[in-house]
Design an enzyme around this catalytic site. Structure first.
Site, PDB file in Angstrom:
ATOM      1  N   ARG A 290     -26.100 -17.985  -7.183  1.00 34.97           N
ATOM      2  CA  ARG A 290     -24.671 -18.013  -7.768  1.00 34.97           C
ATOM      3  C   ARG A 290     -24.621 -19.829  -8.257  1.00 34.97           C
ATOM      4  NH1 ARG A 290     -21.013 -20.636  -4.559  1.00 34.97           N
ATOM      5  NH2 ARG A 290     -21.692 -19.714  -2.504  1.00 34.97           N
TER       6      ARG A 290
ATOM      7  N   HIS B  73     -17.952 -20.766  -5.171  1.00 30.94           N
ATOM      8  CA  HIS B  73     -17.590 -19.487  -4.673  1.00 30.94           C
ATOM      9  C   HIS B  73     -16.406 -18.971  -5.360  1.00 30.94           C
ATOM     10  CE1 HIS B  73     -17.220 -16.125  -1.566  1.00 30.94           C
ATOM     11  NE2 HIS B  73     -15.945 -16.592  -1.559  1.00 30.94           N
TER      12      HIS B  73
ATOM     13  N   TYR C 202     -22.390 -28.049   0.557  1.00 26.92           N
ATOM     14  CA  TYR C 202     -23.451 -27.156   1.207  1.00 26.92           C
ATOM     15  C   TYR C 202     -24.473 -27.005   0.511  1.00 26.92           C
ATOM     16  CZ  TYR C 202     -20.869 -23.442  -1.236  1.00 26.92           C
ATOM     17  OH  TYR C 202     -20.445 -22.704  -2.335  1.00 26.92           O
TER      18      TYR C 202
END
Length: 359
Positions: free
Chosen positions: A254, A258, A267
């Protein structure tokens, strides 16, 4: 297919766009690959346009699939007309590739209470926001179709985070026991929102989980649309022929956040993102098609114009929010409305009347 532990990804086109020989899977005919390339280019333009609409306030949220176009397109095009697709909230490109109007694909993301397209007409279930619930629905539809003597395969999409949910395991177990004609494609994009796969699972691959249910598991390069098309095409054919369910894991990434509400810098590193951008699925297949003489500058310009026309149609279709009757807030909550619900409805009606609103 045999029940094996999948540890090495199937790859038919490497990161540099060079064909890789694999005697297990025949190469995809060039016209079919050109069609997939077109769908991937259109899908990315749709994805980018949706992100812009969020920034403009026309959509409330959008989960991008930038970098996962090969998975989206290969899944949708592996299905036959009578088969069913069970997508997640991140699979808008797959839904559009299946033939749903892109405006209808995106409309639910601005707050409409229904899926905005007819699932029965398109054989596409509503996009599921809860993780893994759609896998059980896929098994149910496939099993019911077989009981009715229908030739139907259900292909369900999910992410790596969904494999940590109980519904994932229940669905796979039911599918295997019932030998339901189901294909489950796990798009392993490395993060379940912000939790890396290494903190969810230590199995050699997610595809290897199939062995525990007695079903084949196949690991495939998720940025290689050629390999994905070959693997998913065979999985659908095997399921349709009575071979039972198949679990496929696509190793992908990805690239974007998100959703627009996410800060991925908390992260993961930008170096990691750049590393995966270099494996871009669209660039990979473009390089191959141009080397084969199946794609030239004129074709690219025509496709770019088609993509811009698609984006313009989406902008126009979502420019005006639909007029939603306030009473719809209270419909379909209960079969028989409760006194409390009716009181809330009457209170809202009174407030709108006091403001001079058009009911």
């Amino acid at each position: 297919m045999s029940v094996d532990v999948a540890v090495e990804a199937v790859r038919l086109l490497d990161a540099d766009g060079v064909a890789v020989q694999d005697d297990r899977y025949p190469p995809l005919p060039l016209p079919d690959l050109v069609a997939r390339y077109r769908a991937m280019v259109l899908g990315r333009r749709l994805d980018d346009q949706a992100g812009a609409l969020v920034r403009q306030g026309r959509l409330a949220v959008y989960p991008s699939s930038h970098g996962q176009e090969a998975c989206q397109v290969a899944a949708a095009l592996a299905l036959r007309p009578g088969d069913w697709l069970f997508p997640t909230y991140r699979d808008s490109v797959a839904v559009a590739t299946r033939g749903v109007d892109p405006v209808e694909v995106l409309a639910w993301l601005r707050g409409d209470w229904h899926s905005c397209y007819d699932p029965v007409v398109h054989h596409v279930a509503p996009q599921a926001t809860p993780l893994a619930t759609q896998l059980l629905h896929a098994v149910g539809v496939a099993h019911a179709a077989r009981l009715k003597g229908e030739d139907t395969v259900a292909l369900a999409l999910c992410g790596d985070g969904a494999t940590s949910e109980g519904d994932f395991h229940e669905a796979l177990n039911f599918a295997a026991v019932l030998r339901a004609p189901v294909v489950v494609l796990v798009q392993n994009n490395k993060y379940a929102i912000s939790v890396p796969l290494s903190r969810q699972c230590v199995a050699p691959s997610l595809a290897s989980k199939g062995v525990g249910y007695g079903m084949p598991g196949v690991l495939v390069d998720g940025n290689d649309v050629v390999a994905l098309s070959a693997v998913l095409g065979r999985a659908v054919a095997d399921a349709a022929a009575g071979g039972g369910p198949v679990l496929v894991e696509a190793d992908t990434y990805r690239v974007h956040a998100h959703t627009n509400a996410d800060d991925p810098s908390r992260y993961r590193s930008q170096d990691e993102v750049h590393e995966w951008e270099a494996r871009d699925p669209i660039s990979r297949v473009r390089t191959y098609l141009r080397a084969e003489g199946a794609l030239d500058d004129d074709a690219e310009r025509a496709l770019a114009a088609e993509a811009e026309a698609l984006a313009a149609a989406v902008r126009a279709g979502l420019a005006e929010a639909p007029a939603v009757p306030p009473d719809e807030l209270f419909e379909h909550v209960y079969a028989t409305p409760t006194p409390q619900l009716l009181a809330q409805r009457d209170l809202l009606r009174a407030e709108l009347a006091a403001e001079g609103a058009d009911r």
